[in-house]
Write an enzyme that holds these catalytic residues in place. Structure first.
Site, PDB file in Angstrom:
ATOM      1  N   GLY A 194     -25.014  -5.576  -6.798  1.00 30.62           N
ATOM      2  CA  GLY A 194     -25.676  -6.375  -7.939  1.00 30.62           C
ATOM      3  C   GLY A 194     -25.481  -6.082  -9.338  1.00 30.62           C
ATOM      4  O   GLY A 194     -26.044  -6.573 -10.269  1.00 30.62           O
ATOM      5  N   THR A 252     -12.370 -13.831  -2.198  1.00 32.66           N
ATOM      6  CA  THR A 252     -11.525 -13.979  -3.205  1.00 32.66           C
ATOM      7  C   THR A 252     -10.212 -14.827  -2.685  1.00 32.66           C
ATOM      8  O   THR A 252      -9.886 -14.727  -1.667  1.00 32.66           O
ATOM      9  CB  THR A 252     -10.904 -12.517  -3.770  1.00 32.66           C
ATOM     10  OG1 THR A 252      -9.626 -12.969  -4.659  1.00 32.66           O
ATOM     11  CG2 THR A 252     -10.436 -11.697  -2.817  1.00 32.66           C
ATOM     12  N   ASP A 253      -9.893 -15.672  -3.912  1.00 32.65           N
ATOM     13  CA  ASP A 253      -8.378 -16.486  -3.502  1.00 32.65           C
ATOM     14  C   ASP A 253      -7.059 -15.565  -3.165  1.00 32.65           C
ATOM     15  O   ASP A 253      -6.327 -16.061  -2.764  1.00 32.65           O
ATOM     16  CB  ASP A 253      -8.285 -17.381  -4.466  1.00 32.65           C
ATOM     17  CG  ASP A 253      -8.111 -16.791  -6.027  1.00 32.65           C
ATOM     18  OD1 ASP A 253      -8.118 -15.644  -6.014  1.00 32.65           O
ATOM     19  OD2 ASP A 253      -7.994 -17.492  -6.735  1.00 32.65           O
ATOM     20  N   GLU A 254      -7.171 -14.474  -3.796  1.00 39.80           N
ATOM     21  CA  GLU A 254      -5.955 -13.589  -3.504  1.00 39.80           C
ATOM     22  C   GLU A 254      -5.865 -13.152  -2.164  1.00 39.80           C
ATOM     23  O   GLU A 254      -4.671 -12.809  -1.685  1.00 39.80           O
ATOM     24  CB  GLU A 254      -6.228 -12.000  -3.923  1.00 39.80           C
ATOM     25  CG  GLU A 254      -6.705 -12.240  -5.817  1.00 39.80           C
ATOM     26  CD  GLU A 254      -6.371 -11.059  -6.443  1.00 39.80           C
ATOM     27  OE1 GLU A 254      -5.575 -10.119  -6.095  1.00 39.80           O
ATOM     28  OE2 GLU A 254      -6.976 -11.021  -7.580  1.00 39.80           O
ATOM     29  N   TYR A 311      -5.788  -4.066  -2.431  1.00 43.51           N
ATOM     30  CA  TYR A 311      -7.239  -4.951  -2.588  1.00 43.51           C
ATOM     31  C   TYR A 311      -7.159  -6.209  -1.851  1.00 43.51           C
ATOM     32  O   TYR A 311      -8.280  -6.419  -1.150  1.00 43.51           O
ATOM     33  CB  TYR A 311      -7.501  -5.398  -4.184  1.00 43.51           C
ATOM     34  CG  TYR A 311      -8.390  -6.221  -4.561  1.00 43.51           C
ATOM     35  CD1 TYR A 311      -9.632  -6.187  -4.496  1.00 43.51           C
ATOM     36  CD2 TYR A 311      -7.991  -7.520  -5.044  1.00 43.51           C
ATOM     37  CE1 TYR A 311     -10.518  -7.041  -4.404  1.00 43.51           C
ATOM     38  CE2 TYR A 311      -9.049  -8.386  -5.320  1.00 43.51           C
ATOM     39  CZ  TYR A 311     -10.230  -8.187  -4.991  1.00 43.51           C
ATOM     40  OH  TYR A 311     -11.433  -9.214  -5.235  1.00 43.51           O
ATOM     41  N   LYS A 360      -9.815  -6.912   1.181  1.00 46.20           N
ATOM     42  CA  LYS A 360     -10.862  -8.125   1.415  1.00 46.20           C
ATOM     43  C   LYS A 360     -10.574  -9.103   2.458  1.00 46.20           C
ATOM     44  O   LYS A 360     -11.496  -9.439   3.199  1.00 46.20           O
ATOM     45  CB  LYS A 360     -10.829  -8.918   0.148  1.00 46.20           C
ATOM     46  CG  LYS A 360     -11.156  -7.965  -1.474  1.00 46.20           C
ATOM     47  CD  LYS A 360     -12.646  -8.032  -1.359  1.00 46.20           C
ATOM     48  CE  LYS A 360     -13.464  -9.267  -1.451  1.00 46.20           C
ATOM     49  NZ  LYS A 360     -15.012  -8.733  -1.684  1.00 46.20           N
ATOM     50  N   TYR A 398       1.900  -8.449 -18.517  1.00 48.52           N
ATOM     51  CA  TYR A 398       2.757  -8.203 -17.714  1.00 48.52           C
ATOM     52  C   TYR A 398       3.844  -8.913 -17.546  1.00 48.52           C
ATOM     53  O   TYR A 398       3.848 -10.249 -17.752  1.00 48.52           O
ATOM     54  CB  TYR A 398       1.837  -8.144 -16.140  1.00 48.52           C
ATOM     55  CG  TYR A 398       1.068  -7.227 -15.744  1.00 48.52           C
ATOM     56  CD1 TYR A 398       1.762  -5.662 -15.707  1.00 48.52           C
ATOM     57  CD2 TYR A 398      -0.137  -7.047 -15.179  1.00 48.52           C
ATOM     58  CE1 TYR A 398       1.187  -4.660 -15.331  1.00 48.52           C
ATOM     59  CE2 TYR A 398      -0.684  -6.016 -14.753  1.00 48.52           C
ATOM     60  CZ  TYR A 398      -0.139  -4.826 -14.687  1.00 48.52           C
ATOM     61  OH  TYR A 398      -0.940  -3.634 -14.298  1.00 48.52           O
ATOM     62  N   ARG A 414      -3.151 -18.028 -12.805  1.00 44.83           N
ATOM     63  CA  ARG A 414      -4.374 -17.798 -12.318  1.00 44.83           C
ATOM     64  C   ARG A 414      -5.488 -19.190 -12.288  1.00 44.83           C
ATOM     65  O   ARG A 414      -5.063 -19.703 -13.499  1.00 44.83           O
ATOM     66  CB  ARG A 414      -5.229 -16.661 -12.625  1.00 44.83           C
ATOM     67  CG  ARG A 414      -4.422 -15.388 -12.661  1.00 44.83           C
ATOM     68  CD  ARG A 414      -4.518 -14.613 -11.140  1.00 44.83           C
ATOM     69  NE  ARG A 414      -3.633 -13.725 -10.809  1.00 44.83           N
ATOM     70  CZ  ARG A 414      -2.333 -13.831 -10.551  1.00 44.83           C
ATOM     71  NH1 ARG A 414      -1.573 -14.916 -10.504  1.00 44.83           N
ATOM     72  NH2 ARG A 414      -1.792 -12.555 -10.386  1.00 44.83           N
TER      73      ARG A 414
END
Ligand code: NAD
Length: 333
Positions: free
Chosen positions: A8, A121-123, A145, A149, A202, A209
């Site tokens: 948090g 996450t959507d990743e 990462y 997840k 990049y 996104r």
């Protein structure tokens, strides 16, 4: 409701804590205060009578059991979150994002906690060339990462199936707003621009996104916490697909700067081209994003402009930021 919020003190978690207190909940915030955890994010509520901060690691079983004793719900934001860092040093990601999630699930099981929301996450869906991912889309993570997840998500779903735990997952898209650590694209670019430094873009700048305001992200998590179905996954996307170049142009425009500030750098290894979420499930429950993207982004630029006390400390005094920046630029020189 008395809830344990993990992580948090970070960007989204601190926003959630402030909102939960304002809504009348009692909040225990368990945070390890890694480089990304920042007590300044919670200054406004640190003396709140319904708020308690506990400094600790979600991977530590005893700490978690103590923190979670007597709570009705756990909402887990705690994670290592920066893709670039995961490419350099994945181990911390595996520890917190996988083992930490497992430790929380064990606490839900041992203490009989009524609800847990795992913030994901959507990743985990990987790059999406066409259309949008529903919650049933296969996992195809590209970075350490995203893989960590995804592994955390799989543990959550396995604990639902095996032990019938009341656990849910949210998969948010790229989030922006005040208090985001300035290594991430939007705050990095805003703060670089404010200091007259180049904006390192990049590849060809055309990676897409789906941007989501932090308030809309937290509202989605709140809805899932209150009304989500155990074992279910909920996508939370802003519906604002933009290329990194489009984002950069809005930031520059808001600050009255030109494209000469952009520095084109070699692409990130394994860089996903596009993310896109189908959010029909959450929308059917009544959620929809409230913040208009361009308005929200321009307000965010102004927040960083007006709150340099918050980010200058990090950019100039935090060893973790300065070392990361030096390494990042050296690798791309
Ligand atoms: P952040 O990096 O700003 O904050 C992470 C917080 O977790 C920090 O306060 C940190 O100190 C804490 N933490 C890290 N390891 C810990 C551990 N072992 N024990 C206890 N605390 C620990 O992250 P964020 O951007 O606010 O993201 C929060 C969550 O939302 C993450 O799970 C992330 O995967 C997910 N998410 C983020 C985005 C985004 O765009 N930022 C999008 C979708 C999902």
């Amino acid at each position: 409701m008395k809830m344990l919020v993990c992580g948090g003190a970070g960007f989204i978690g601190s926003n959630f804590v402030r909102r939960a207190l304002a809504a009348g909940h009692e909040v225990i915030n368990l945070d390890k205060l890694t480089y990304a955890g920042n007590p300044d994010n919670l200054r406004a509520v640190e003396d709140h009578p319904r708020y308690r901060f506990l400094h600790g690691d979600i991977c530590d079983r005893e700490t978690v059991l103590r923190a979670a004793d007597g709570v009705e719900a756990i909402v887990n934001f705690a994670a290592e979150t920066h893709v670039d860092r995961s490419i350099v040093d994945p181990e911390a990601f595996l520890r917190t994002d996988v083992l930490g999630t497992y430790t929380l699930l064990e606490a839900v099981r041992a203490l009989g906690i009524s609800r847990m929301v795992q913030v994901s996450t959507d990743e985990v869906y990987g790059s999406v060339s066409e259309g949008s991912c529903t919650e049933d889309a296969p996992y195809a993570p590209s970075s350490p990462y995203a893989a960590a997840k995804a592994a955390g998500d799989l543990q959550v779903l396995a604990y639902f199936r095996t032990y019938a735990l009341p656990v849910m997952i949210t998969r948010g898209s790229n989030t922006y707003g005040p208090h985001q650590y300035p290594e991430k694209l939007i705050p990095l670019f805003i703060t670089n621009a404010l200091e007259g430094e180049p904006l390192p873009l990049y590849g060809d700048g055309l990676n897409v996104r789906d941007w989501l305001h932090v308030d809309d992200h937290c509202a989605g998590i709140e809805l899932v916490l209150a009304h989500g179905e155990p074992g279910q996954v909920y996508n939370i996307g802003g519906g604002n697909e933009r290329t990194n170049l489009e984002i950069t142009r809005i930031i520059l425009d808001e600050l009255g700067l030109g494209e000469g500030c952009i520095r084109w750098v070699a692409d990130r290894p394994g860089h996903d081209r596009r993310y896109s979420l189908d959010c029909s499930r959450l929308r059917a429950m009544g959620w929809q994003p409230q913040v208009d993207f361009e308005t929200g982004l321009r307000e965010t630029v102004r927040w960083y402009h007006d709150n340099d006390w918050w980010w200058k400390k990090i950019k100039h005094e935090s060893e973790a930021f300065v070392a990361w920046k030096r390494r990042w630029y050296e690798e791309r020189a």
